[in-house]
Scaffold this active site. Sequence first.
Site: not given
Length: 300
Positions: A35, A39, A67, A165
Amino acid sequence: MDFYSNSCPKAEKIVLDFVNKHIPNAPSLAATIIRMHFHDCFVRGCDGSVLVNSTSSNHAEKDGTPNLSLRGFDFIDRVKTLLEAECPGIVSCADVLALVARDSIVATGGPFWKVPTGRRDGVISRSSEALSNIPGPNSNFTTLQTLFANKGLNVKDLVLLSGAHTIGISQCPSFSDRLYNFTGVGDQDPSLDSEYAANLKANKCKTPNDTTTNVEMDPGSFRTFDLSYYSLLLKRRGLFESDAALITNSTSKSFITQLLQGSLKIFFLEFASSMEKMGQIDVKTGSSGEIRKQCAIVNS
């Protein structure tokens, strides 16, 4: 590929060995690091800017709302320290993050993908840019599609990359609006299965202001990189509105159905292809950027 074969031949092995030593003991870190990579790539490209600490004069990406729940920065720092000891000033933090993300997923039984190296580190990191570029948990399909398209990624990439996910863990606040309306009472989001919502309220997020409880995004197999996340979406059990949004569009929904009818091997190949595409968003090479000595601090 093999960008460091002459300048730091052991680089990729150092990363791999560290990941294989530590990730099996903390498999949930694999999800947070992939992740973090995502990001990072969505703000100014894959340039390690998400790793930079804020200063008195700059509010960095790391402290932007999307974040705040990231963790694992110390893991990246430890890998970077080993690489600096082996070959100072050679391997970028952007490459460390890209390699650790891939190797961590492989260590948890997920797919392998190619990671070309030679990215350089960005020198700009702004929290406001994290907010405007990174899809939020409440994003609808149109927003998701637009933010992905801005980075050269299509609906298929959106569906595939959301598949990470399957090993994700989230805190209650990021989806509590779906369970409780703003007054804390009343019906939950109709796009969330009512039985599942009741179960979450009873056993996990017991109050609207619970800020500590963690919930698996793929209950039952959250330690395994598999297709069950997509099965849950079709049962209206996606935790976030941005998960539920994937079945509101006919193109993405039919692709999800297609993935579920195929094999895990096909999903792995497709996911790998989208990760390779994502890892090359707006990379800095040549004389752009720098090679940071410490990932949290821009070279002075």
